[in-house]
Design a protein around this motif. Structure first.
Motif, PDB file in Angstrom:
ATOM      1  N   PHE A  62       0.093   7.883   9.834  1.00 58.78           N
ATOM      2  CA  PHE A  62      -0.684   9.134   9.862  1.00 58.78           C
ATOM      3  C   PHE A  62      -1.558   9.327   8.550  1.00 58.78           C
ATOM      4  O   PHE A  62      -2.559   9.809   8.959  1.00 58.78           O
ATOM      5  N   ASP A  63      -1.081   8.850   7.588  1.00 60.08           N
ATOM      6  CA  ASP A  63      -1.873   8.898   6.189  1.00 60.08           C
ATOM      7  C   ASP A  63      -1.355   8.122   5.302  1.00 60.08           C
ATOM      8  O   ASP A  63      -0.189   8.044   4.862  1.00 60.08           O
ATOM      9  N   LYS A  64      -2.215   7.297   4.795  1.00 60.83           N
ATOM     10  CA  LYS A  64      -1.568   6.172   3.906  1.00 60.83           C
ATOM     11  C   LYS A  64      -1.306   6.476   2.475  1.00 60.83           C
ATOM     12  O   LYS A  64      -0.649   5.934   1.766  1.00 60.83           O
ATOM     13  N   ASP A  65      -1.772   7.564   2.220  1.00 58.45           N
ATOM     14  CA  ASP A  65      -1.457   8.412   0.968  1.00 58.45           C
ATOM     15  C   ASP A  65      -0.136   9.390   0.702  1.00 58.45           C
ATOM     16  O   ASP A  65      -0.129  10.057  -0.172  1.00 58.45           O
ATOM     17  N   ARG A  66       0.407   9.454   2.134  1.00 56.31           N
ATOM     18  CA  ARG A  66       1.431  10.370   2.078  1.00 56.31           C
ATOM     19  C   ARG A  66       2.935   9.821   2.322  1.00 56.31           C
ATOM     20  O   ARG A  66       3.898  10.679   2.768  1.00 56.31           O
ATOM     21  N   ILE A  67       3.043   8.488   2.723  1.00 56.83           N
ATOM     22  CA  ILE A  67       4.239   7.900   2.648  1.00 56.83           C
ATOM     23  C   ILE A  67       4.740   7.184   1.519  1.00 56.83           C
ATOM     24  O   ILE A  67       4.035   5.976   1.035  1.00 56.83           O
ATOM     25  N   ALA A  68       5.493   7.413   0.692  1.00 55.71           N
ATOM     26  CA  ALA A  68       6.286   7.096  -0.265  1.00 55.71           C
ATOM     27  C   ALA A  68       7.497   6.001   0.048  1.00 55.71           C
ATOM     28  O   ALA A  68       8.376   6.451   0.462  1.00 55.71           O
ATOM     29  N   ASN A  97      -1.620  -0.754   3.501  1.00 57.14           N
ATOM     30  CA  ASN A  97      -2.222  -0.317   2.429  1.00 57.14           C
ATOM     31  C   ASN A  97      -1.707   1.202   1.942  1.00 57.14           C
ATOM     32  O   ASN A  97      -2.399   1.972   1.278  1.00 57.14           O
ATOM     33  N   LEU A  98      -0.345   1.427   1.754  1.00 58.92           N
ATOM     34  CA  LEU A  98       0.222   2.460   1.268  1.00 58.92           C
ATOM     35  C   LEU A  98      -0.002   2.585  -0.242  1.00 58.92           C
ATOM     36  O   LEU A  98       0.275   1.694  -0.814  1.00 58.92           O
ATOM     37  N   SER A  99      -0.655   3.746  -0.493  1.00 57.51           N
ATOM     38  CA  SER A  99      -0.817   3.939  -1.910  1.00 57.51           C
ATOM     39  C   SER A  99       0.634   4.455  -2.853  1.00 57.51           C
ATOM     40  O   SER A  99       0.253   4.332  -4.043  1.00 57.51           O
ATOM     41  N   LEU A 100       1.567   4.776  -2.023  1.00 51.80           N
ATOM     42  CA  LEU A 100       2.661   5.161  -2.808  1.00 51.80           C
ATOM     43  C   LEU A 100       3.771   4.520  -2.626  1.00 51.80           C
ATOM     44  O   LEU A 100       5.088   4.440  -2.243  1.00 51.80           O
ATOM     45  N   TYR A 101       3.549   3.220  -2.690  1.00 53.19           N
ATOM     46  CA  TYR A 101       4.785   2.143  -2.728  1.00 53.19           C
ATOM     47  C   TYR A 101       4.854   1.502  -4.227  1.00 53.19           C
ATOM     48  O   TYR A 101       4.257   1.374  -5.020  1.00 53.19           O
ATOM     49  N   PHE A 102       6.229   1.706  -4.641  1.00 54.25           N
ATOM     50  CA  PHE A 102       6.671   1.461  -6.153  1.00 54.25           C
ATOM     51  C   PHE A 102       7.353   0.230  -6.379  1.00 54.25           C
ATOM     52  O   PHE A 102       8.411   0.221  -5.926  1.00 54.25           O
TER      53      PHE A 102
END
Lengths: 427, 166
Positions: A62-68, A97-102
């Motif tokens: 739903f949003d690539k910047d809201r899934i950690a 392209n998830l921005s919150l992968y650590f």
């Protein structure tokens, strides 16, 4: 109708939920579909969520910047199977392209990492496939643990169903005694109400003691709301919250406060002057005693870390106790800073020298021993003092091992004494 | 759904570490998880149960972790249903989400003994103890949870919802 709704008195939990489902008011028991601000999963729970996501035929999140996605439990990978699990997270993060992968090296114990990095904030609705997701209530957010399938559905829709919980109010009064912290207050509270004392409910933690407590203690307290069965723990945001969130928040945030006449199913008051350091004995967090009642209990291991007590404040506390002393013979003390930033800060402040001089070991961030994963698993008959949150049968290793839960100062003192004890006994 | 089986009895506050210890969580394969179901509460549980058997427990069953591996391991070792006085909330969600039938019944929890043969009608909410010739009351399954069951779990329910909104 609007008039009635706007005059309805609500708790902070109810207000946040209402704001996330487009309603002016909600009442306990009501079923909602809520928008979520952040969806979280780790290396144990994300693999099932990813499988379900794919099985449903979903193509997009739903949003690539809201899934950690935080590989923290068995990472750095403890064995081949764990490596396969973290690989699933990595590949999913890349694909979407998830921005919150650590990745390891940026990673930390999820519930220490997300607040520290400003990924979660006041007024948010956060769900995580990890029961300690309730930690972020310390910031004045509604956050709660769910399962992997819930996360899979939310990764697709950005929504989740909730039943609005009834709220319980806890009022803490008075000044904390020496060596007493947020950990002791929450253990004391769980000892009072039991491991299902807040089942399905919201725990709202208030009072002058909380108002004077720093963010680390607040996060620790909300972290353990689940150990009383609660859906969420929450602390009204204030100046301390503002101070903490300033410069960290990655998104706009909002402070909600309970109305004065909001409804609570139970209100409990505690006089903190009467609370000494608390230890939870095997095998439930509700089996609490004051540390002074337990000084006959010998130990084999001390673990300082976890999402409950692995923050810089916790490490400082432990270091202040153990400075210039040595861990007792045949006892091992394992210190695990919860995040890379905590690790660096501890190093800068010279805390590592203090721990190393005391013969303690220091590890890279991981949940590791808290759940008997790696980096300090217990053998049959062994006993540990841990600053983590659970002491169930087999939690840290062999089913016949034992875990005592405490704050970092008590844990450090116990390491020196070779038995459960207080820093006062080291003088 | 009609379910029939023999009962394995457990106490209160059976936590998710007892249901499936974390040392086995380096996989999410149901068959593998099934081998270790309830291991830290009853070491040989997975070996001695028969298909369709039923777990009856005290209060707060499934407390602790959010690991869906817990209800998955119970379902995968062919336990047909769990009856308890109460369930921890994440376990409760997870069970409905993956389609493991669970029922709240303080009366059944108190009166059923290990080894009793019982029959459960999940739709009508009736538990019959065939050994003792007794019937027990069940707390009704909330409407929404029934909706999830009818849809075939949360993912199917979600798919239906997306379809409808298109």
């Amino acid at each position: 109708m609007t008039k009635r709704a706007t005059t309805m008195k609500m708790t902070i939990t109810e207000k946040i939920l209402a704001a996330h489902c487009g309603k002016e008011a909600v009442t306990p028991g009501e079923l909602l579909n809520c928008k979520v601000d952040i969806v979280l999963a780790n290396d144990i729970t994300a693999p099932i969520a990813i499988k379900e996501f794919k099985k449903a035929g979903a193509k997009k999140v739903f949003d690539k910047d809201r899934i950690a996605l935080v590989p923290d439990h068995f990472a750095p990978n403890k064995d081949i199977q764990s490596a396969e699990q973290t690989k699933m997270l990595r590949e999913f993060a890349k694909e979407h392209n998830l921005s919150l992968y650590f990745e390891v090296g940026r990673m930390g114990v999820e519930h220490a990492l997300l607040p520290e990095q400003g990924i979660v904030g006041p007024g948010d609705v956060v769900i995580g496939a990890d029961s300690h997701t309730c930690t972020y209530g310390g910031l004045g957010a509604f956050s709660t643990g769910v399962g992997s399938t819930d996360v899979a559905a939310a990764m697709i829709t950005g929504e989740i169903w909730f039943k609005v919980p009834e709220s319980m109010k806890f009022i803490y009064r008075g000044k904390l005694n020496k060596w007493v912290s947020g950990k002791d207050l929450i253990l004391y509270t769980i000892g009072d109400i039991g491991v299902d004392g807040a089942l399905y409910r919201a725990m709202e933690l208030t009072g002058e003691t909380i108002e004077n407590m720093g963010m680390a203690g607040r996060l620790t307290m909300c972290n353990m709301a689940i150990e009383a069965g609660a859906k969420n723990g929450i602390i009204p945001p204030d100046k301390i919250t503002e101070e903490y969130i300033k410069g960290r928040a990655k998104r706009p945030y909002k402070f909600y406060q309970s109305d004065k006449d909001a409804k609570y199913v139970d209100v409990r008051e505690y006089d903190c002057n009467k609370i000494e350091p608390v230890v939870a004995c095997p095998h439930l967090p509700e089996n609490t005693k004051f540390v002074s009642e337990l000084n006959h209990v010998t130990i084999d291991q001390v673990f300082i870390g976890s999402c409950t007590n692995g923050r810089i404040e916790d490490l400082r506390e432990a270091a202040s106790v153990i400075k210039g002393k040595k861990v007792a013979p045949y006892v091992r003390m394992i210190v695990i800073p919860a995040t890379q930033e905590v690790y660096r800060q501890a190093m800068k402040e010279g805390l590592f020298d203090i721990f190393l001089d005391a013969n303690a070991s220091i590890s890279t961030p991981t949940c590791g021993p808290c759940l008997g994963g790696h980096m300090g698993v217990l053998a049959k008959g062994e006993r540990a003092v841990a600053t983590s949150n659970r002491n169930f049968v087999g939690r840290m290793g062999h089913p016949e091992s034992e875990v005592y839960l405490s704050n970092p100062a008590i844990a450090a003192a116990s390491a020196v004494l070779g038995r459960i004890g207080s820093p006062e006994e080291l003088k | 759904m009609m379910l029939k089986g023999h009962v394995w009895k457990f106490g209160s506050d059976i936590d998710t570490d007892a249901i499936i210890p974390a040392r086995y969580l380096n996989t999410s394969d149901p068959a593998e998880l099934a081998k270790h179901c309830m291991e830290d509460a009853d070491k040989d549980f997975a070996k001695k149960i028969k298909k369709g058997d039923i777990i009856v427990a005290g209060k707060n069953f499934g407390c602790g972790s959010s690991r869906e591996h817990a209800p998955i391991s119970i379902k995968a070792c062919n336990i047909s249903c769990v009856i308890a006085k109460s369930f921890a909330r994440i376990f409760y969600r997870n069970a409905f989400n993956i389609g493991l039938p669970i029922l709240e019944s303080p009366e059944a929890s108190d009166k059923i003994k290990e080894g009793d043969e019982i029959e459960v009608d999940t739709e009508k909410g009736i538990i019959k103890n065939l050994t003792k010739k007794e019937d027990y009351k069940v707390s009704p399954i909330p409407l929404f949870m029934q909706e999830l069951i009818n849809a075939g779990g949360l993912m199917e329910w979600t798919k239906n919802r997306i379809q409808k909104s298109k």
